[in-house]
Design a protein around this motif. Structure first.
Motif, PDB file in Angstrom:
ATOM      1  N   ASP A  43       0.940  -1.132  -0.041  1.00  0.00           N
ATOM      2  CA  ASP A  43       0.065   0.060  -0.020  1.00  0.00           C
ATOM      3  C   ASP A  43       0.839   1.219  -0.026  1.00  0.00           C
ATOM      4  O   ASP A  43       0.541   2.362  -0.610  1.00  0.00           O
ATOM      5  CB  ASP A  43      -0.960   0.117   1.168  1.00  0.00           C
ATOM      6  N   ALA A  44       2.163   1.237   0.658  1.00  0.00           N
ATOM      7  CA  ALA A  44       2.848   2.168   0.707  1.00  0.00           C
ATOM      8  C   ALA A  44       3.346   2.612  -0.583  1.00  0.00           C
ATOM      9  O   ALA A  44       3.517   3.579  -1.122  1.00  0.00           O
ATOM     10  CB  ALA A  44       4.185   2.007   1.641  1.00  0.00           C
ATOM     11  N   ARG A  56       1.887   1.844  -3.221  1.00  0.00           N
ATOM     12  CA  ARG A  56       0.590   2.303  -4.296  1.00  0.00           C
ATOM     13  C   ARG A  56       0.414   3.871  -3.935  1.00  0.00           C
ATOM     14  O   ARG A  56       0.303   4.869  -4.752  1.00  0.00           O
ATOM     15  CB  ARG A  56      -0.580   1.682  -3.827  1.00  0.00           C
ATOM     16  N   GLY A  57       0.562   4.288  -2.704  1.00  0.00           N
ATOM     17  CA  GLY A  57       0.572   5.860  -2.281  1.00  0.00           C
ATOM     18  C   GLY A  57       1.748   6.676  -2.830  1.00  0.00           C
ATOM     19  O   GLY A  57       1.472   7.657  -3.442  1.00  0.00           O
TER      20      GLY A  57
END
Lengths: 112, 884
Positions: B2-3, B5-6
């Motif tokens: 997710d990091a 993706r961020g």
């Protein structure tokens, strides 16, 4: 991963982030829907300032807590839907705990 | 995940700001529509519903602005703030800043200069159409050690006809010639390149004016024509656009100019004034010598879609057929091909790469030095950093700020470096020995600028990352508690000592490489070329063939000149030779000794044609038999001299004098026999670095073969006889042009020039590296001593002898130096192995130079610590302790 060393976010902004995350645990939702939901659940007490809603959504997306996608809404309109990511789900837990700690700390101060 | 993706979302947003704005616009519009719909449902009028919805939103622009802020536009403002801050803080430290920028400028400048040369020579494609489809074809013969030999013309024409993989093959004689241009009453030497008629078509070069040669003009058409270079056209003919079609006087003949070449046309390694078609006599084609003499370089263009391998397979089939068909000339004669560019620049590739490695290492040392300077500064600013950390500044922000400082430094260094590099490029092409670099236009161009920019940024990151990380990693509490001294600096010290060790190691690698080149150079210089070059003047002249059209006329001219040269005061001897030693190998032949078995067939010997006094003039000893005399003229029996190398190799067991030889592989009734009358000492024919080869000498009166050069021995400095000698030649015939007048010592120096050039450059870079490393070690030691001033003060107070204090500093420095030497020795073993082809008479692992270089660096480390040791021993304990 959140930046552990970032300065504590200001209270209001932090609150909005938490409210958005919480709302999204129920179902994936577009911006307008999130604002409506917050107003409804808080029985009108909390009015979401639309001008800060979208920056907040952007911020959460950059942290990797939520993800977005254009979809067609129930009313057959195109809208951008947000959903929680895995780390977003974890964040709801820790952010809620943080909030509780913060509230009780403030309570303690107010009661003395 | 997710990091990631961020991060991607942020990057996307940064790269596509406009898109993101549009996206948000859409989102707001959809929001307003939903709000309007809700209001409508509540019973409001459509206008009212929309007005309310807009009001609630509170202004689209404000929302956009807030959104942009989060999205990352702030990075840009942060960046410019960082840059301004970096510039300001660099201005506050002018000494450090200038030192760092100068160091970097030297490193980057040297890299830019060498890279622009490397780019122009090795990396840039040739200025021909589709140059990647051009290959150089050559013949091979393992028996004679030919690896990339010229092609015999008969084979050339057979390949051209029979190998279908080639669109066409063009050729040119491997040797350049000269001729005389008579224009406006002045004779001037012109360099000439002969080419087959299809040469410019195969290269895809169109003339600027007029036409190129035609295929038919490969053969003698009875008409004398030429194309001229753009340079000659603009300098001698004033860019006269009507020149095409007119005739000029070239070599005593009227020659018609059919075309002018464009300015950008350069054939690497050749830079002739005049191009002429080969004009081969058609009656030569069926004769044996047309397949025996190898003198054509052959450039083929591959057909579209045909790979080099496929073409080579086809070529080999034809080559094998020719071997069977013409055993007398083609036995063992193979063929091969290489990309044209690789072939033409093959000679300088290795030295240029070596230079690039050397300057790369130099830049690494420079980076280490600047890194150390910044580390020291980071330490000085430690308190500032931790206070900011404690006040809540992001660590990422601190790291970024430190990095932007080094990037600003490296950019400034890079800019000055490009300026230096630009100047360096000019110096390089001016300094390069004649003909070393096969191209003319070496310049700083966009690719070079890109390279310099890349190198600058890379070096900025390289030396900046250490201090930057260090700045970001400090724990505030720890540092503030320590009050800026003591253990917190241990890690910093380790960093900077590591850098010093690296510098010493790299400097050692550089010096070791330079040492090997110096040793090679000394070796080559002490080589005995087989003749005495001091006191000899050489002169090459061009006789216009249209005037001196028969051998007796030429013989008469040379004889008259020699006679008058001998009359110049101080001249002892004068003669001629068809090719000066140490220049290039010329003609070679098979030969056969009369009465020997056929096993001796297929041996290759060089041959030159000389006048009587040649060996005497160069003080080459006559070892046996007799020298040539005036009686060995055109009417007399044919005689030859052989050199010692030939005598040793082929006449080890019997006396060569009186033996008859023929320059044929299979002697038959038509063979021409010559008698050996003497043995002379061997000369190095092709250069100081290649052994003497077996060689025959024939009297030039009996066997003329190409133009002759004068060799004149004098007991006065050779330069003093240049003027009278020139005067004699002009007096004899004004139409004769004098092209090269050089003392033989200069011929010898020229043979060494390329090696000397590369050695000088590497040595310069190595010296600069050594100097920088010295400064680096000094800096680290000074800093180390400053950090331990308190300790030293206490020791002195407790009565430690001064020599102990000094010894402590020197020992520490020496141990740093020795670590560097150890690492550098290991590194140099890896690096110098790749230098093999640049070395002469030394092994890549040369214990003597390694020991010398190691000792030099250890000594340098000691020297670099002396100022610090001296200062440390004068520490005043009371002051030091009070200061704490």
């Amino acid at each position: 991963m959140a930046d552990k060393n970032a300065p504590p976010p200001d209270v209001l902004r932090g609150t909005l982030d938490l409210l958005i995350l919480k709302t999204l645990t129920l179902e994936d939702m577009h911006g307008w829907g999130i604002a409506q939901r917050i107003q409804q659940i808080s029985k009108g007490v909390l009015e979401v300032n639309q001008g800060s809603l979208y920056p907040a959504l952007q911020r959460l997306e950059q942290r990797g807590w939520i993800a977005s996608e254009w979809q067609v809404s129930d009313a057959n309109r195109r809208a951008k839907y947000y959903r929680l990511t895995a780390s977003g789900k974890r964040a709801v837990g820790s952010e809620t705990a943080n909030w509780r700690r913060y509230v009780s700390a403030v309570d303690l101060i107010l009661e003395t | 995940m997710d990091a990631l993706r961020g991060l991607m979302a942020r990057l996307r947003a940064m790269l596509r700001g406009r898109q993101a704005d549009r996206d948000l616009d859409d989102e707001i519009r959809s929001h307003i529509e939903m709000e309007t719909a809700k209001n409508l449902a509540l019973g409001k009028s459509p206008d009212e519903a929309r007005r309310l919805a807009l009001a609630v939103f509170g202004g689209r622009d404000a929302a956009l602005e807030a959104h942009r802020d989060v999205r990352g536009a702030r990075w840009i403002s942060d960046f410019s703030r960082d840059t301004r801050f970096a510039l300001r803080s660099l201005r506050h430290n002018p000494v450090l800043t200038v030192a760092a920028i100068l160091t970097l400028a030297v490193g980057i400048g040297a890299n830019t200069a060498i890279f622009s040369t490397l780019h122009a020579v090795v990396l840039r494609p040739l200025p021909f159409k589709d140059a990647g489809r051009l290959v150089m074809l050559y013949e091979t013969n393992p028996e004679r050690g030919w690896t990339q030999a010229e092609v015999a013309p008969a084979n050339f024409f057979d390949w051209r006809e029979q190998v279908k993989a080639f669109e066409d093959i063009a050729g040119y004689p491997s040797f350049g010639t000269t001729t005389v241009l008579s224009h406006d009453g002045e004779a001037q030497v012109m360099s000439v390149m002969q080419v087959t008629g299809n040469f410019f078509d195969v290269l895809g070069v169109r003339p600027l004016l007029g036409r190129a040669f035609t295929n038919e003009e490969t053969w003698d058409t009875g008409e004398r024509i030429a194309m001229i270079s753009h340079r000659l056209w603009s300098t001698r003919f004033g860019s006269d656009s009507t020149l095409v079609g007119k005739t000029i006087t070239l070599g005593g003949y009227q020659v018609r100019v059919v075309g002018v070449l464009p300015q950008r046309f350069v054939f690497p390694g050749r830079d002739p004034d005049v191009y002429r078609p080969t004009m081969i006599d058609r009656t030569y084609a069926p004769q044996a010598f047309f397949r025996r003499a190898h003198w054509l370089r052959a450039i083929a263009r591959l057909k579209p879609g045909v790979s080099e391998q496929q073409a080579n397979v086809q070529l080999q089939v034809v080559v094998q057929r020719l071997q069977r068909e013409y055993p007398a000339t083609n036995t063992k004669m193979g063929a091969g091909m290489r990309p044209l560019h690789r072939f033409l620049v093959g000679d300088v590739r290795q030295p240029l790469l070596a230079l690039q490695v050397a300057v790369g290492l130099l830049l690494l040392i420079a980076c280490a030095n600047v890194g150390n300077l910044l580390l020291v500064r980071a330490a000085d600013r430690e308190r500032e950093s931790v206070v900011r950390l404690a006040l809540g500044a992001g660590r990422g922000r601190l790291v970024r700020q430190a990095l932007s400082e080094s990037l600003v430094l490296s950019t400034l260094g890079g800019l000055s470096g490009v300026a230096l590099g630009w100047a360096g490029t000019r110096v390089l092409s001016a300094m390069q020995p004649e003909g070393m670099l096969p191209v003319r236009d070496i310049a700083v161009n966009p690719s070079v600028l890109g390279f310099a920019l890349g190198v600058s940024v890379a070096s900025g990151l390289l030396f900046g990352i250490g201090p930057a990380l260090w700045a970001g990693r400090r724990a505030p509490a720890e540092v503030l508690k320590e009050g800026g001294r003591g253990t917190s600096r241990t890690r910093l010290r380790r960093w900077s000592q590591g850098l010093a060790v690296a510098e010493v190691a790299i400097a050692l690698v550089l010096l070791a490489g330079a040492g090997l080149l110096v040793r090679s150079w000394l070796r080559v210089q002490s080589v005995d070329p087989g003749f005495a070059s001091e006191g000899v003047l050489t002169m090459a002249v061009s006789l216009p063939p249209g005037v001196f059209d028969t051998q007796p006329r030429r013989d008469a001219f040379y004889a008259a000149a020699i006679e008058r040269f001998r009359a110049i005061p101080g001249v002892e001897q004068a003669g001629t030779v068809t090719r000066l030693s140490l220049t290039e190998t010329g003609w070679s032949s098979d030969f056969h000794v009369d009465g020997r078995e056929r096993e001796d067939f297929g041996v290759e010997v060089l041959h030159r044609e000389i006048s009587t006094a040649y060996h005497d003039a160069l003080r080459i000893p006559l070892q046996r038999g007799r020298a040539f005399t005036d009686a060995d003229n055109a009417g007399a029996p044919s005689v030859v001299l052989i050199n010692e190398a030939l005598a040793k190799k082929y006449f080890a067991n019997d006396d060569p004098i009186g033996k008859r030889v023929a320059f044929d592989r299979y002697p038959d009734s038509t063979s021409f026999w010559r008698t050996i009358v003497g043995v002379v000492g061997s000369e190095r024919q092709a250069g100081l670095e290649s052994e003497s080869r077996p060689e025959f000498f024939a009297p030039v009166l009996q066997d003329e073969n190409g133009p002759r050069a004068f060799v004149i021995r004098a007991n006065v400095p050779p330069v003093t006889i240049i003027a009278p000698a020139r005067a004699i030649l002009t007096e004899l015939d004004r139409r004769v042009a004098i092209n090269a007048v050089r003392p033989m010592t200069e011929v010898r120096d020229t043979a060494l020039a390329r090696r000397k050039f590369v050695m000088t450059l590497v040595l310069t870079f190595a010296a600069a590296g050594l100097l920088l490393a010295l400064v680096g070690v000094y800096g680290v030691m000074a800093q180390l001593a400053r950090g331990r001033r308190r300790e030293i003060g206490i020791r002195v107070a407790l009565g430690a002898p001064l020599t102990d204090i000094r010894g402590m500093v020197v020992r520490r420095s020496l141990s740093l130096g020795l670590s560097g030497v150890a690492i550098g020795l290991a590194g140099s073993l890896l690096v110098t192995r790749t230098m093999q082809s640049l070395l002469y008479g030394v092994s890549p692992v040369d214990p003597l130079s390694l020991v010398l270089v190691g000792a030099t660096l250890a000594l340098a480390a000691v020297l670099a610590s002396l100022p610090t040791a001296w200062r440390a021993s004068r520490v005043n304990p009371t002051e030091t302790l009070r200061a704490e």
